[in-house]
Design a protein around this motif. Structure first.
Motif, PDB file in Angstrom:
ATOM      1  N   HIS A  30      -9.490  -1.222 -25.146  1.00 34.79           N
ATOM      2  CA  HIS A  30      -8.751   0.104 -25.449  1.00 34.79           C
ATOM      3  C   HIS A  30      -9.848   0.957 -25.355  1.00 34.79           C
ATOM      4  CE1 HIS A  30      -6.787   3.164 -28.557  1.00 34.79           C
ATOM      5  NE2 HIS A  30      -5.966   2.894 -27.490  1.00 34.79           N
ATOM      6  N   HIS A  31      -9.765   1.966 -24.063  1.00 38.18           N
ATOM      7  CA  HIS A  31     -10.885   2.802 -24.139  1.00 38.18           C
ATOM      8  C   HIS A  31     -11.154   4.091 -24.944  1.00 38.18           C
ATOM      9  CE1 HIS A  31     -13.996   4.481 -21.517  1.00 38.18           C
ATOM     10  NE2 HIS A  31     -13.239   5.551 -21.166  1.00 38.18           N
ATOM     11  N   PRO A  32     -10.119   4.411 -25.500  1.00 39.70           N
ATOM     12  CA  PRO A  32     -10.522   5.579 -26.749  1.00 39.70           C
ATOM     13  C   PRO A  32     -11.207   4.824 -27.880  1.00 39.70           C
ATOM     14  CG  PRO A  32      -8.134   5.559 -25.914  1.00 39.70           C
ATOM     15  CD  PRO A  32      -8.656   4.434 -25.348  1.00 39.70           C
ATOM     16  N   THR A  33     -10.978   3.530 -28.387  1.00 42.42           N
ATOM     17  CA  THR A  33     -11.625   2.777 -29.435  1.00 42.42           C
ATOM     18  C   THR A  33     -12.896   2.625 -28.979  1.00 42.42           C
ATOM     19  OG1 THR A  33      -9.599   2.006 -30.259  1.00 42.42           O
ATOM     20  CG2 THR A  33     -11.523   1.196 -31.193  1.00 42.42           C
ATOM     21  N   GLU A  34     -13.117   2.253 -27.715  1.00 41.03           N
ATOM     22  CA  GLU A  34     -14.456   1.908 -27.224  1.00 41.03           C
ATOM     23  C   GLU A  34     -15.257   3.178 -27.282  1.00 41.03           C
ATOM     24  OE1 GLU A  34     -16.552   0.424 -22.931  1.00 41.03           O
ATOM     25  OE2 GLU A  34     -14.487   1.125 -22.951  1.00 41.03           O
ATOM     26  N   ILE A  35     -14.825   4.172 -26.986  1.00 38.25           N
ATOM     27  CA  ILE A  35     -15.493   5.391 -26.890  1.00 38.25           C
ATOM     28  C   ILE A  35     -16.106   5.805 -28.243  1.00 38.25           C
ATOM     29  CG2 ILE A  35     -15.508   7.959 -26.602  1.00 38.25           C
ATOM     30  CD1 ILE A  35     -13.965   7.530 -24.100  1.00 38.25           C
ATOM     31  N   CYS A  36     -15.261   5.817 -29.020  1.00 37.46           N
ATOM     32  CA  CYS A  36     -15.476   6.079 -30.710  1.00 37.46           C
ATOM     33  C   CYS A  36     -16.541   5.403 -31.263  1.00 37.46           C
ATOM     34  CB  CYS A  36     -14.158   6.205 -31.591  1.00 37.46           C
ATOM     35  SG  CYS A  36     -13.306   7.574 -31.086  1.00 37.46           S
ATOM     36  N   THR A  37     -16.639   3.963 -31.025  1.00 34.79           N
ATOM     37  CA  THR A  37     -17.298   3.067 -31.512  1.00 34.79           C
ATOM     38  C   THR A  37     -18.512   2.880 -31.027  1.00 34.79           C
ATOM     39  OG1 THR A  37     -16.230   1.385 -30.272  1.00 34.79           O
ATOM     40  CG2 THR A  37     -15.293   1.483 -32.536  1.00 34.79           C
ATOM     41  N   HIS A  38     -18.690   3.337 -29.640  1.00 37.11           N
ATOM     42  CA  HIS A  38     -19.804   3.495 -28.979  1.00 37.11           C
ATOM     43  C   HIS A  38     -20.751   4.410 -29.682  1.00 37.11           C
ATOM     44  CE1 HIS A  38     -22.677   4.089 -25.601  1.00 37.11           C
ATOM     45  NE2 HIS A  38     -22.529   5.288 -25.736  1.00 37.11           N
ATOM     46  N   VAL A  39     -20.226   5.561 -29.769  1.00 36.41           N
ATOM     47  CA  VAL A  39     -20.987   6.871 -30.408  1.00 36.41           C
ATOM     48  C   VAL A  39     -21.410   6.311 -31.842  1.00 36.41           C
ATOM     49  CG1 VAL A  39     -20.530   9.242 -31.365  1.00 36.41           C
ATOM     50  CG2 VAL A  39     -19.502   8.336 -29.183  1.00 36.41           C
ATOM     51  N   GLU A  40     -20.508   5.715 -32.769  1.00 35.96           N
ATOM     52  CA  GLU A  40     -20.682   5.372 -33.916  1.00 35.96           C
ATOM     53  C   GLU A  40     -21.872   4.375 -33.785  1.00 35.96           C
ATOM     54  OE1 GLU A  40     -16.192   6.099 -35.318  1.00 35.96           O
ATOM     55  OE2 GLU A  40     -16.939   3.879 -35.462  1.00 35.96           O
ATOM     56  N   ARG A  41     -21.772   3.429 -33.242  1.00 34.69           N
ATOM     57  CA  ARG A  41     -22.858   2.208 -33.135  1.00 34.69           C
ATOM     58  C   ARG A  41     -24.259   2.796 -32.373  1.00 34.69           C
ATOM     59  NH1 ARG A  41     -21.567  -2.830 -33.789  1.00 34.69           N
ATOM     60  NH2 ARG A  41     -22.482  -3.511 -31.959  1.00 34.69           N
ATOM     61  N   GLU A  42     -24.166   3.980 -31.475  1.00 33.45           N
ATOM     62  CA  GLU A  42     -25.369   4.492 -30.911  1.00 33.45           C
ATOM     63  C   GLU A  42     -25.905   5.023 -32.210  1.00 33.45           C
ATOM     64  OE1 GLU A  42     -25.892   6.259 -26.855  1.00 33.45           O
ATOM     65  OE2 GLU A  42     -25.291   7.713 -28.142  1.00 33.45           O
ATOM     66  N   PHE A  43     -25.274   5.986 -33.017  1.00 34.11           N
ATOM     67  CA  PHE A  43     -26.016   6.582 -34.015  1.00 34.11           C
ATOM     68  C   PHE A  43     -26.630   5.655 -35.037  1.00 34.11           C
ATOM     69  CE2 PHE A  43     -25.139   8.196 -38.376  1.00 34.11           C
ATOM     70  CZ  PHE A  43     -25.938   9.468 -38.316  1.00 34.11           C
ATOM     71  N   LEU A  44     -25.778   4.569 -35.387  1.00 36.01           N
ATOM     72  CA  LEU A  44     -26.460   3.312 -36.120  1.00 36.01           C
ATOM     73  C   LEU A  44     -27.635   2.898 -35.601  1.00 36.01           C
ATOM     74  CD1 LEU A  44     -26.118   1.342 -38.628  1.00 36.01           C
ATOM     75  CD2 LEU A  44     -24.809   0.156 -37.035  1.00 36.01           C
ATOM     76  N   GLN A  45     -27.439   2.487 -34.292  1.00 31.57           N
ATOM     77  CA  GLN A  45     -29.022   1.750 -33.767  1.00 31.57           C
ATOM     78  C   GLN A  45     -30.255   2.760 -33.757  1.00 31.57           C
ATOM     79  OE1 GLN A  45     -27.997   0.783 -29.533  1.00 31.57           O
ATOM     80  NE2 GLN A  45     -29.987  -0.640 -29.651  1.00 31.57           N
ATOM     81  N   VAL A  46     -29.950   3.886 -33.379  1.00 32.27           N
ATOM     82  CA  VAL A  46     -31.127   4.913 -33.646  1.00 32.27           C
ATOM     83  C   VAL A  46     -31.774   5.085 -34.691  1.00 32.27           C
ATOM     84  CG1 VAL A  46     -31.876   7.320 -32.818  1.00 32.27           C
ATOM     85  CG2 VAL A  46     -30.338   6.233 -31.298  1.00 32.27           C
ATOM     86  N   LEU A  47     -30.775   5.091 -35.699  1.00 31.40           N
ATOM     87  CA  LEU A  47     -31.349   5.197 -37.147  1.00 31.40           C
ATOM     88  C   LEU A  47     -31.703   3.685 -37.541  1.00 31.40           C
ATOM     89  CD1 LEU A  47     -28.674   7.182 -38.780  1.00 31.40           C
ATOM     90  CD2 LEU A  47     -30.784   8.098 -38.258  1.00 31.40           C
ATOM     91  N   GLU A  48     -31.761   2.902 -36.713  1.00 31.57           N
ATOM     92  CA  GLU A  48     -32.283   1.461 -37.166  1.00 31.57           C
ATOM     93  C   GLU A  48     -31.437   0.920 -38.527  1.00 31.57           C
ATOM     94  OE1 GLU A  48     -36.764   1.295 -35.409  1.00 31.57           O
ATOM     95  OE2 GLU A  48     -36.502   2.313 -37.292  1.00 31.57           O
ATOM     96  N   GLY A  49     -30.122   1.004 -38.389  1.00 29.84           N
ATOM     97  CA  GLY A  49     -29.452   0.607 -39.552  1.00 29.84           C
ATOM     98  C   GLY A  49     -29.176  -0.709 -39.701  1.00 29.84           C
TER      99      GLY A  49
END
Length: 302
Positions: free
Chosen positions: A212-231
């Protein structure tokens, strides 16, 4: 045609997720079978998650089953999945997202105006709760959804925090709950992800049809935020991205463990520019004091 073996944890919620994927794949004409595996996270219920020191504690057992060739695909609650997948395993589909909110299941709400104890196994929920209710105490709670609901009944705690999606999916949402619309959810909360082996073209192509592309986009942004903060599981980090027409609204938060300090990033961009957006928001948080906060958090949890 080969049978696609769907790997899952054996909790009621995990099985619900696996059966949902199974029906979708079978509706497309694929043959499937469900293989359930117990995870370390499910077996070690007496220690807080962040103490176990394993990235992806709920996903590791299934990763191993995939790498050993016991299952072909695995279905996960996306918020449990580490932002870096093991070598050879790829994200092939994100299912349409359910409710993203956290809720408070309570015995009664009088305690909100005074002192009280709230149960949660999540540092993110703990920090946000203490930020809003500094005179409350927070206690650890572990186990699957049904176990935690029972533990709330069996103890003197006033309330416990849950993800609404999980309780709705297995139809155990109690009437005595309120939505915590002020609490920023875990990155990818309410979303299910399906992973496959990179070299398994058959299963990967089958699973990709469910994305589901819209969900893929939103979760990509959230997980990228998490990854950069090293969560990972070890810092109070919340993130929520919402697509609205051609815009992408994002709110991310990093808190100190005691909830006293809070750094927020809130932005809206055209949705076509989503690729590095999560990273940009995380860098902003790190520049606004987040770097020092992460050092303190890691020191405390070490």
């Amino acid at each position: 045609m080969k049978t696609i073996r769907i790997g899952t944890r054996d909790s009621q919620l995990a099985l619900w997720q696996a059966h949902t994927v199974q029906s979708e794949l079978e509706a497309l004409g694929y043959k499937t079978e469900i293989v359930s595996v117990k995870s370390t996270g499910d077996l070690l219920l007496n220690r807080p998650l962040y103490e176990l020191g394993i990235v992806g504690i709920f996903t590791k057992t299934l990763d191993i089953a995939m790498l050993n060739g016991q299952v072909d695909i695995a279905v996960h609650s996306m918020k449990d999945v580490p932002t870096r997948l093991p070598k050879g395993i790829i994200q092939s589909a994100v299912m349409p997202r359910a409710n993203t909110q956290d809720i408070l299941v309570h015995k009664d709400l009088d305690f909100l105006n005074g002192e009280g104890t709230v149960a949660t196994g999540s540092l993110r929920r703990q920090a946000q709760w203490l930020n809003k209710y500094p005179n409350h105490s927070v206690t650890d709670i572990r186990g699957n959804v049904n176990t935690r609901l029972q533990k709330l009944q069996d103890n003197t705690w006033n309330a416990a925090i849950f993800a609404k999606a999980g309780l709705e999916r297995i139809q155990v949402l109690p009437e005595n709950h309120i939505d915590l619309d002020w609490m920023i959810p875990a990155p990818a909360q309410g979303a299910m992800v399906i992973v496959t082996m990179e070299n398994d073209t058959f299963s990967t192509e089958a699973v990709r049809k469910l994305n589901h592309h819209p969900t893929e986009i939103c979760t990509h942004v959230e997980r990228e935020f998490l990854q950069v903060l090293e969560g990972g599981c070890s810092a109070p980090i919340g993130a929520l991205a919402i697509l609205e027409n051609d815009n992408l609204h994002f709110e991310g938060v990093l808190l100190s463990l005691d909830g006293k300090e809070k750094i927020v990033a809130k932005k809206t961009i055209p949705s076509k520019d989503y690729k590095e957006f999560g990273k940009a928001c995380a860098l902003e948080v790190l520049e606004n004091g987040g770097k020092e906060m992460m050092v303190e958090i890691k020191k405390t949890l070490a």
